[in-house]
Design an enzyme around this catalytic site. Sequence first.
Site, short mmCIF file in Angstrom:
data_model
loop_
_atom_site.label_atom_id
_atom_site.label_comp_id
_atom_site.label_asym_id
_atom_site.label_seq_id
_atom_site.Cartn_x
_atom_site.Cartn_y
_atom_site.Cartn_z
N TYR A 140 21.92 40.03 -14.03
CA TYR A 140 21.04 40.51 -12.97
C TYR A 140 19.64 39.94 -13.21
CZ TYR A 140 19.15 43.99 -9.63
OH TYR A 140 18.55 44.63 -8.57
N LYS A 168 23.37 37.35 -10.30
CA LYS A 168 22.77 37.90 -9.08
C LYS A 168 21.30 37.55 -9.12
CE LYS A 168 21.36 41.93 -6.49
NZ LYS A 168 20.98 43.35 -6.57
#
Length: 301
Positions: A140, A168
Amino acid sequence: MPRKQVELTGILAAVPTPFTADGSAVDEAALAALVDRLVAAGVHGLVPCGTTGEFTSLSPEEHRRVIELYVSAAAGRVPVVAGVGSMTTAGAIDLVQHAERVGADAVMLVPPFYDPLDLATLKVFLAEVAAATSLSIVYYNVPGATGIRLDADQVAELGAIDGVDYLKDTSGDAVALTDLIVSRGADIKAFNGWDTLTFAGIALGAEASVWGVAGIVPEQAVALWDTLAVKGDLVAAREQWRDLWALSSYLESISYVSGVKTALELVGHPVGPTRAPVQPLSAEQRAGLVAVLEPFMTKEA
């Protein structure tokens, strides 16, 4: 360690954590109803306990329970990518292993925040967590929260760590996202995670998009994926994106989690309040949200 095989593709809805009216507990019934609605609308996966899921407001017990509930409600119909994060390596490993035990398909791992890790330390952290699980890890990348700012070369280096298969990207850096998708797919698969770059990410060839708006208007989010990624109809996709852009852009201009939860209330699928210190939208902000949601309400009607 052999990795659990999972194909992450399409619209992965970044989902909220439903709370009871006073915000004191997780609303398990509302959570199950939300999952059923999103799966019926055709979303390709669920990402609980990320930023949209207010994971920093959850107690350790609630965090684990929310992951369990999403996995149970999905019941194998779509993959569940469990959001995990901790200030320590041991804490992150504990959460990741719990997610694996309860049946999550992958984990989205945010590194420790407050005191940013340098690249070498980040690599050690990711390698140690990855070695403790058979699940694939989605790194992330959210520099606004972690303070860790990586260029495309550095992100690509993370893909050399066994188990770190996906990214992501919530950096908002369209140039870096383009570089990752176009030039570095062999190193790490980058998914867009910045709402207003969703169209760009899909058009560039990202294999998935992690998108909070998909939890509000899932049918339209899935339709954009089908039109742009599957059919390659750029002209039609631009028209679909117009209203999705307006909603995405507006949510980025206000408190995002308050905006998502208010939007769900406005479209008839309430999931309760946010937790303090996050505040409800002002009357003016709420009116603005009503305006950008109006095209979707008209279509549903």
